[in-house]
Scaffold this active site. Sequence first.
Site, mmCIF file in Angstrom:
data_model
loop_
_atom_site.group_PDB
_atom_site.id
_atom_site.type_symbol
_atom_site.label_atom_id
_atom_site.label_comp_id
_atom_site.label_asym_id
_atom_site.label_seq_id
_atom_site.Cartn_x
_atom_site.Cartn_y
_atom_site.Cartn_z
ATOM 1 N N MET A 1 66.994 -43.557 32.285
ATOM 2 C CA MET A 1 67.190 -43.194 33.561
ATOM 3 C C MET A 1 66.680 -44.531 34.502
ATOM 4 O O MET A 1 66.086 -45.507 33.766
ATOM 5 C CB MET A 1 66.225 -42.081 33.947
ATOM 6 N N HIS B 1 63.614 -52.480 24.444
ATOM 7 C CA HIS B 1 64.633 -51.470 24.466
ATOM 8 C C HIS B 1 65.177 -51.096 23.223
ATOM 9 O O HIS B 1 65.150 -49.951 22.600
ATOM 10 C CB HIS B 1 65.650 -51.616 25.395
ATOM 11 N N ARG C 1 60.110 -44.615 40.121
ATOM 12 C CA ARG C 1 60.365 -44.675 38.709
ATOM 13 C C ARG C 1 60.671 -43.253 38.092
ATOM 14 O O ARG C 1 59.944 -42.305 38.757
ATOM 15 C CB ARG C 1 59.177 -45.212 37.749
ATOM 16 N N TYR D 1 62.623 -16.479 1.198
ATOM 17 C CA TYR D 1 62.912 -17.814 0.832
ATOM 18 C C TYR D 1 63.958 -18.578 1.545
ATOM 19 O O TYR D 1 64.858 -17.572 2.166
ATOM 20 C CB TYR D 1 62.874 -17.884 -0.639
ATOM 21 N N SER E 1 71.096 -12.321 0.427
ATOM 22 C CA SER E 1 70.715 -13.687 0.495
ATOM 23 C C SER E 1 72.067 -13.991 1.698
ATOM 24 O O SER E 1 73.281 -13.607 1.496
ATOM 25 C CB SER E 1 71.057 -14.579 -0.683
ATOM 26 N N LYS F 1 55.511 -39.141 32.552
ATOM 27 C CA LYS F 1 54.930 -40.250 33.247
ATOM 28 C C LYS F 1 53.918 -39.827 34.367
ATOM 29 O O LYS F 1 52.565 -40.295 34.359
ATOM 30 C CB LYS F 1 55.901 -41.207 33.668
ATOM 31 N N ARG G 1 51.405 -42.821 27.159
ATOM 32 C CA ARG G 1 52.215 -41.676 26.618
ATOM 33 C C ARG G 1 51.796 -41.741 25.192
ATOM 34 O O ARG G 1 51.306 -42.797 24.576
ATOM 35 C CB ARG G 1 53.565 -41.796 27.118
ATOM 36 N N CYS H 1 71.164 -19.154 1.808
ATOM 37 C CA CYS H 1 71.417 -20.124 1.019
ATOM 38 C C CYS H 1 72.518 -21.112 1.383
ATOM 39 O O CYS H 1 73.154 -21.734 0.631
ATOM 40 C CB CYS H 1 71.909 -19.563 -0.342
ATOM 41 N N GLY I 1 64.448 -45.918 29.044
ATOM 42 C CA GLY I 1 65.470 -46.841 29.453
ATOM 43 C C GLY I 1 66.725 -45.991 29.799
ATOM 44 O O GLY I 1 67.547 -46.514 30.343
#
Length: 903
Positions: free
Chosen positions: A107, A456, A96, A875, A787, A27, A340, A855, A105
């Site tokens: 804080m 919110h 703020r 991979y 693997s 902010k 933002r 894997c 919302g």
Amino acid sequence: MSENNDQKFVYDFTEGNRDLKDLLGGKGANLAEMTNLGLPVPPGFTITTEACKVYLESGSEPAALRDEVSAHLDALERQMGKKLGQADDPLLVSVRSGAKFSMPGMMDTVLNIGLSDESVAGLARQADNERFAWDSYRRLIQMFGKTVLGVEGELFEEALDEAKAAKKVASDTDLDAADLKKVVEQFKKIVKAETGRDFPQDPREQMDLAIEAVFNSWNTDRAKLYRRQERIPGDLGTAVNVCSMVFGNLGPDSGTGVAFTRDPASGHEGVYGDYLQNAQGEDVVAGIRNTVPLADLESIDKTSYDQLMQIMNTLETHYKDLCDIEFTIERGQLWMLQTRVGKRTAGAAFRIATQLVDQGLIDEAEALQRVNGAQLAQLMFPKFDDAAKVEQIGRGIAASPGAAVGKAVFDSYTAVKWSRSGEKVILIRRETNPDDLDGMIAAEGILTSRGGKTSHAAVVARGMGKTCVCGAEELEVDTKRRRMTTASGAVIEEGDVVSIDGSTGKVYVGEVPVVPSPVVEYFEGRMHAGADDADELVQAVHRIMAYADRVRRLRVRANADNAEDASRARRFGAQGIGLCRTEHMFLGERRQYVERLILADTDAERDEALKALLPLQKTDFVELFEAMDGLPVTVRLLDPPLHEFLPDITELSVRVALAESRKEPHENDLRLLQAVHRLHEQNPMLGLRGVRLGLVIPGLFTMQVRAIAEAAAQRIDAKGDPRVEIMIPLVGTVQELEIVREDAEKVIAEVVAETGVELKLALGTMIELPRAAVTAGQIAEAAEFFSFGTNDLTQTVWGFSRDDVEASFFTAYLEKGIFGVSPFETIDKDGVGALVRSAVQAGRATRPDIKLGVCGEHGGDPESVHFFHEVGLDYVSCSPFRIPVARLEAGRAAAESKGSDSR
């Protein structure tokens, strides 16, 4: 954090920029950026995140902070020509929060600081509006009492409701100055009764206490829960923004709103947002009063509307992204309070990324970074069937898409409780607030009767990828009686099933059936991105996936155990099979052959059982190799403990006992019971399994190798192109691998001699034990590939039994911050990851051409894919459904590392 005497803790809005988010928070950095752009930002200053860190670590503010705040406050007072809280013409400020990452919302914020019994009269004279002044004062006491002094917020709400009931009005805007004076007196009594002290009248004390409260709000339960959900580090701290107040509650020529430069739900261009006349910003995001669409501002105040549209275009072009904007109009004067990069739905993220490419604002590489695998996974979820018979009971604002079905619950506690019991729930509220966060996380979707796209509920749901419908005004929600009443008078009780469509805003009673998403149909090949009727979203997904496939280095394979899974995986873009678990081929009717193998008393009996299994295994492999023709297939030899193939010990004991009592034949069951007892282990995951089975039960692994080799030869005879890799599991020492490899090579040579078909079958191993990782250099002498089995590697490194610990203490570990996320979900880079990294280096040092993959479940986890790219695997392998996610993240990892290299 130690305090540096030369450290600067406070920055004026004119001193920062958007690149200082670490220091000024999102902010503060963006307020500074808008100030630099010459946009109308109320003057103010930002207290840094470093000051917050000092406060949180030491329990007190940095010694230099008070003097720095005083100096910046003096400068602000000179600039504004008035002093904080002075009696005749008071300067008022807001305090703020503002962390690096948006936490909507979560804080604290306090508006109208500087008002007191004395200055409220001065504000009334200055504004020539007594009602406005007392409305602002009651707001200050209410917000300050709740966030700074810890007074229960419902006490203020109840007092305000009583005032409206006494006046017989529905809205707080219908209360006049005299009414609000009484509300203020009642609010002050509540503060005194609940805290034992009067509401502070000193404006500087108000400001200092509010700053401290914002610091403390970084570590509230809801803030910590949100950070865990969004994987935001807990050591960042929050900045604090002190901004001169501008007032949207001065009358009908004033107001406040939230705007988006594009629709955050769909990504479409247009005028999106909410506006509320005669209100302050908290009224919009709280969803207490229903707003009007932003487009209505054009008829309410065209001058401000035109200026806002111009500013929105400036900001989107400057930030090159969707911007979320908060603004206030004070008697026709537009002020920008925040901007933002806006949170958006998964579909909007893909659409906006490609739109910005087409507009020349970003390139394809940047577009790839604007989306992620979690968003893609959301797009693959099913949607409601349009052809289904449904009973619609209401419609609200489509705030966050998806098809959610569950039992109606009316508070967060019940949502969490039922969810933990396995129930799917829909959280229904008049409006949500930050205290509802745990229930929102637990629910399948969120439904509110108030609020809009910027409430919110909407903002938090979009950030979490949770289905949400807001502002369904025709539904009356009674949280105390735990019921919802429709416009027709029908009542939905707690526990009744409801369905909500976050893409249309429609609400249904009962369970609505779902159908596959168009994105899944695209991956399955049932929808072509180039077709005229192709969904716009599918087009966007196709373009970004095509670029990801072009730039990624990691190949993506599938974990698949049969031809059906293999075929689907191939349609999803799999480049082979990284894990075929042969134990899955021994289930069902074939279990009897395994029982015969275990019960064999002689070599002849054992050979007979293996001989019966051989053709079955061969048929499985032929089908699998055909489905993956031309692509590598890694077949893991039998891995789990043999007792998993035997009957349950309790059931078998009862069966034997009953047979004995009835004097019935039970010789086979008795032999089985003896075998079960013989094979019983206290910790079977660390017992007789994997390579140990192949060494202890003669012929087991050689039977499987023969089936693989004969299947490969048959496919070659049929002009196929099988590319087979045989993987030996749970190896801990190179000697185990050498023995199995020697036996396997003999069998392969025999099949070559018998069939006359030349076979090139690679032999390798899983790295799933710490010792294997530590001695990877030695093991690579006998392995053509590794693997990494990160499921077992995580268990053995941590000493966790996955099946037990996730249900017992993982929740507590997550709540206490020991884990940011389960190590079975995302790889533990510092522990398990360190072993993977060292094993990669050691394996390649011994055998430079060794093929390396993973894997375990981590192969489809977005964050883990980036780690595997970084350490140099060839991979990743994952379940078929996760293949598109892995492809996308492999592309993002490559583009990200290329960008880092260029910088």
